[in-house]
Design a protein around this motif. Structure first.
Motif, PDB file in Angstrom:
ATOM      1  N   GLY A   7      37.166  55.596  50.204  1.00 56.57           N
ATOM      2  CA  GLY A   7      36.374  56.855  50.072  1.00 56.57           C
ATOM      3  C   GLY A   7      36.111  57.589  51.136  1.00 56.57           C
ATOM      4  N   SER A   8      36.125  58.833  51.406  1.00 57.25           N
ATOM      5  CA  SER A   8      35.371  59.322  52.511  1.00 57.25           C
ATOM      6  C   SER A   8      35.478  60.703  52.263  1.00 57.25           C
ATOM      7  CB  SER A   8      36.448  59.113  53.867  1.00 57.25           C
ATOM      8  OG  SER A   8      37.407  60.258  53.967  1.00 57.25           O
ATOM      9  N   ILE A   9      34.299  61.382  52.671  1.00 58.45           N
ATOM     10  CA  ILE A   9      33.854  62.749  52.301  1.00 58.45           C
ATOM     11  C   ILE A   9      34.207  63.816  53.638  1.00 58.45           C
ATOM     12  CG2 ILE A   9      32.512  62.118  50.383  1.00 58.45           C
ATOM     13  CD1 ILE A   9      30.054  63.436  52.330  1.00 58.45           C
ATOM     14  N   GLU A  10      34.631  64.712  53.302  1.00 63.75           N
ATOM     15  CA  GLU A  10      35.097  65.791  54.411  1.00 63.75           C
ATOM     16  C   GLU A  10      33.726  66.313  55.295  1.00 63.75           C
ATOM     17  OE1 GLU A  10      37.598  68.888  53.697  1.00 63.75           O
ATOM     18  OE2 GLU A  10      39.045  67.539  52.842  1.00 63.75           O
ATOM     19  N   ASN A  11      32.695  66.519  54.584  1.00 66.21           N
ATOM     20  CA  ASN A  11      31.381  67.170  55.150  1.00 66.21           C
ATOM     21  C   ASN A  11      30.341  67.020  54.220  1.00 66.21           C
ATOM     22  OD1 ASN A  11      32.376  68.755  57.783  1.00 66.21           O
ATOM     23  ND2 ASN A  11      33.684  69.937  56.248  1.00 66.21           N
ATOM     24  N   PHE A  12      28.874  66.644  54.945  1.00 67.10           N
ATOM     25  CA  PHE A  12      27.971  66.628  53.982  1.00 67.10           C
ATOM     26  C   PHE A  12      27.624  68.007  53.767  1.00 67.10           C
ATOM     27  CE2 PHE A  12      27.463  62.445  56.096  1.00 67.10           C
ATOM     28  CZ  PHE A  12      27.850  61.603  54.828  1.00 67.10           C
ATOM     29  N   SER A  13      26.735  68.061  52.411  1.00 65.94           N
ATOM     30  CA  SER A  13      26.286  69.764  52.488  1.00 65.94           C
ATOM     31  C   SER A  13      24.934  69.952  53.538  1.00 65.94           C
ATOM     32  CB  SER A  13      25.889  69.824  51.145  1.00 65.94           C
ATOM     33  OG  SER A  13      24.871  69.059  50.954  1.00 65.94           O
ATOM     34  N   ASP A  14      24.273  68.608  53.809  1.00 70.26           N
ATOM     35  CA  ASP A  14      23.259  68.942  54.881  1.00 70.26           C
ATOM     36  C   ASP A  14      23.694  67.921  56.086  1.00 70.26           C
ATOM     37  OD1 ASP A  14      20.960  69.000  56.469  1.00 70.26           O
ATOM     38  OD2 ASP A  14      19.672  67.737  54.852  1.00 70.26           O
ATOM     39  N   ASP A  15      23.947  68.804  57.204  1.00 70.09           N
ATOM     40  CA  ASP A  15      24.285  68.010  58.123  1.00 70.09           C
ATOM     41  C   ASP A  15      23.246  68.014  59.304  1.00 70.09           C
ATOM     42  OD1 ASP A  15      24.960  70.322  59.332  1.00 70.09           O
ATOM     43  OD2 ASP A  15      27.258  69.972  59.805  1.00 70.09           O
ATOM     44  N   THR A  16      21.980  68.156  59.235  1.00 68.91           N
ATOM     45  CA  THR A  16      20.825  68.178  59.790  1.00 68.91           C
ATOM     46  C   THR A  16      20.563  66.608  60.279  1.00 68.91           C
ATOM     47  OG1 THR A  16      19.476  68.205  58.063  1.00 68.91           O
ATOM     48  CG2 THR A  16      19.581  70.286  59.332  1.00 68.91           C
ATOM     49  N   ILE A  17      20.550  66.238  61.523  1.00 70.72           N
ATOM     50  CA  ILE A  17      20.161  64.912  61.934  1.00 70.72           C
ATOM     51  C   ILE A  17      19.093  64.694  62.679  1.00 70.72           C
ATOM     52  CG2 ILE A  17      22.783  64.479  61.823  1.00 70.72           C
ATOM     53  CD1 ILE A  17      22.559  64.842  64.967  1.00 70.72           C
ATOM     54  N   THR A  18      18.556  63.487  63.077  1.00 71.17           N
ATOM     55  CA  THR A  18      17.425  62.934  63.862  1.00 71.17           C
ATOM     56  C   THR A  18      18.392  62.268  65.048  1.00 71.17           C
ATOM     57  OG1 THR A  18      17.185  61.179  62.489  1.00 71.17           O
ATOM     58  CG2 THR A  18      15.733  63.051  62.303  1.00 71.17           C
ATOM     59  N   VAL A  19      17.638  62.464  66.134  1.00 69.71           N
ATOM     60  CA  VAL A  19      18.379  61.870  67.361  1.00 69.71           C
ATOM     61  C   VAL A  19      17.498  60.476  68.197  1.00 69.71           C
ATOM     62  CG1 VAL A  19      19.786  63.645  67.885  1.00 69.71           C
ATOM     63  CG2 VAL A  19      17.750  63.689  68.950  1.00 69.71           C
ATOM     64  N   GLY A  20      16.526  60.238  67.328  1.00 73.11           N
ATOM     65  CA  GLY A  20      15.747  58.889  67.831  1.00 73.11           C
ATOM     66  C   GLY A  20      14.501  59.182  68.432  1.00 73.11           C
ATOM     67  N   GLY A  21      13.950  58.113  69.052  1.00 76.97           N
ATOM     68  CA  GLY A  21      12.546  58.035  69.474  1.00 76.97           C
ATOM     69  C   GLY A  21      12.175  59.166  70.652  1.00 76.97           C
ATOM     70  N   ASN A  22      10.702  59.531  70.792  1.00 79.04           N
ATOM     71  CA  ASN A  22      10.516  60.243  71.869  1.00 79.04           C
ATOM     72  C   ASN A  22       9.846  59.445  72.932  1.00 79.04           C
ATOM     73  OD1 ASN A  22       8.244  59.914  70.706  1.00 79.04           O
ATOM     74  ND2 ASN A  22       7.679  61.869  70.382  1.00 79.04           N
ATOM     75  N   TYR A  23       9.438  57.918  72.509  1.00 83.48           N
ATOM     76  CA  TYR A  23       8.796  57.192  73.395  1.00 83.48           C
ATOM     77  C   TYR A  23       7.531  57.394  73.854  1.00 83.48           C
ATOM     78  CZ  TYR A  23      13.775  56.239  73.253  1.00 83.48           C
ATOM     79  OH  TYR A  23      15.057  55.936  72.769  1.00 83.48           O
ATOM     80  N   GLU A  24       6.735  58.208  73.083  1.00 83.67           N
ATOM     81  CA  GLU A  24       5.263  58.598  73.718  1.00 83.67           C
ATOM     82  C   GLU A  24       4.674  57.307  73.476  1.00 83.67           C
ATOM     83  OE1 GLU A  24       4.261  61.637  74.902  1.00 83.67           O
ATOM     84  OE2 GLU A  24       6.278  62.412  74.961  1.00 83.67           O
TER      85      GLU A  24
END
Ligand code: NAD
Length: 386
Positions: free
Chosen positions: A369-386
């Motif tokens: 199974g595989s889906i073409e696109n998620f309805s929400d494609d907002t993402i996070t890109v990891g730590g800010n190391y503060e």
């Protein structure tokens, strides 16, 4: 004015678009390509761009108004798209991972040299103030010989993450969390410590039975001077506590930032009181490094544009991007063949080519199974190391 095209208009493309928009005095986005052109059209509307949209990036190759492209499409497309644009006379900023094999990396670098066009590989975490400061402290050699580096590339992704059509497959994603998540931390490690001589690694898929690839790996890296590093790559770690710790002869430093310097008693045990003078000196050097004006993707796009327009040196060119891929490829070779791997990987190594990799890697599960696109494609890109 540098005219930009964006290839692939999914989740990460907005980081590129917002970065170029922040540099609107020197560049303009003039075209977008996506095999789902509706996604590109909605980006045009969202950011109010005056840009043409195409479904096939090849329609943009002969567009003489385009000077440079950001490639934000899935990993297996990076090398062919980058090479096509470089040969068409455009500068290229390509998302991580640079490519699906070292052979592809070499072909990209060769094309860039022959066409005299810039090739930069995204490693946006280098453009973060705490990371630049950590590198600056290491470069001053204040902590002495580094004995051990601990790299915790801890991420967490739910099961559905690998349902997206190209993810979770060796063919299209090119690997699992070691390649696509830990690439950031492995890039920082090799930037700060150089390449090891030997690698021994294990991979597994603990929690994502909809992916062929690993969701967890542990690698031990041995350096020429006797130091060791351990790199854990994961998408099964709740809390995503990402860190890099360098244990030197005289002190330890890390991101998130912490410094400690122990001193020995006559019997070799640690004194109660640390070497506060050294800790203060290291802290001062850390603080002295100025805050970056542009961070993350904006920092890297700024470097890319300055390289195009003012001849500034690229922080991450093709050769730098290749080093990170070599390290990751060695982790896969070690884990899949159960052997200690020596660097460099040579051109006759089965893991040098994409075909060789595909023939030698373990499928933990088959993707169903595989889906073409998620309805929400907002993402996070990891730590800010503060
Ligand atoms: N630097 C980072 O922090 C970061 C974060 C996330 C993703 N990425 C990388 O960015 C790339 C894209 O990831 P994403 O999460 O945005 O994926 P995505 O699926 O959300 O977006 C990719 C887009 O490319 C399009 N596409 C696929 N094939 C194409 C082709 N041949 N020509 C034009 N468009 C095509 C897809 O339709 C999709 O819209 C990957 O290489 C990924 O590893 C980087």
């Amino acid at each position: 004015m540098t005219n930009i095209a964006i290839i692939g208009t999914g989740s990460i493309s907005t980081a590129h678009i917002e970065a170029y928009l922040a540099m609107h005095e020197t560049c303009k986005i003039v075209a977008l390509a996506d095999i789902y052109p509706k996604k590109a059209e909605s980006i045009v509307r969202k950011y109010n761009l005056e840009a043409r949209v195409v479904a096939n990036y090849q329609e943009l190759l002969n567009d003489s108004t385009i000077d440079a492209v950001s490639i934000c499409s899935p990993p297996y497309t990076h090398a062919p798209i980058a090479i096509d644009f470089i040969k068409a006379g455009k500068h290229v900023l390509v998302e991580k991972p640079m490519a699906s094999s070292l052979k592809e990396c070499d072909e990209m670098i060769k094309a860039s040299i022959e066409s005299q066009k810039l090739l930069s590989v995204v490693a946006q975490n280098r453009f973060l103030t705490p990371i630049m400061r950590l590198k600056h402290v290491l470069d001053q050699n204040l902590i002495g010989k580094v004995a051990h580096a601990q790299v915790d590339s801890f991420w967490w992704r739910g099961h559905s993450y690998y349902d997206l059509w190209w993810r979770g497959t060796w063919e299209k994603e090119g690997g699992g969390c070691t390649l696509n998540h830990a690439v950031h931390h492995i890039d920082m490690l090799q930037w700060m410590l150089g390449l090891p001589t030997d690698i021994f690694a294990a991979t597994t898929n603990a929690l994502h039975d909809n992916a062929e690839v690993e969701d967890l790996s542990v690698a031990v890296l041995r350096y020429g001077n006797g130091s060791l590093a351990q790199v854990t790559s994961s998408v099964v770690h709740h809390g995503e506590e990402q860190q890099l710790i360098f244990q030197g002869e005289k002190a330890r430093i890390s991101v998130p930032w912490k410094v400690a310097a122990q001193v020995s008693k006559e019997n070799g045990f640690p004194q109660e009181k640390n070497n506060v003078d050294l800790e203060n000196r290291i802290q001062k050097v850390f603080n002295q490094y100025p805050e970056l004006r542009f961070e993350g993707h904006t920092g890297q796009v700024n470097n890319f544009l300055k390289a195009i327009n003012d001849g500034e040196q690229l922080l991450i060119d093709g050769t730098e991007g290749r080093k990170t891929l070599e390290l990751i490829t060695a982790i896969y070779k070690s884990a899949n063949l159960g052997v200690n791997v020596k660097l460099p990987l040579l051109t006759d190594d089965p893991f040098y080519t994409r075909e060789g990799m595909l023939a030698n890697v373990k499928h933990f599960y088959e993707k169903q199974g595989s889906i073409e696109n998620f309805s929400d494609d907002t993402i996070t890109v990891g730590g800010n190391y503060e």
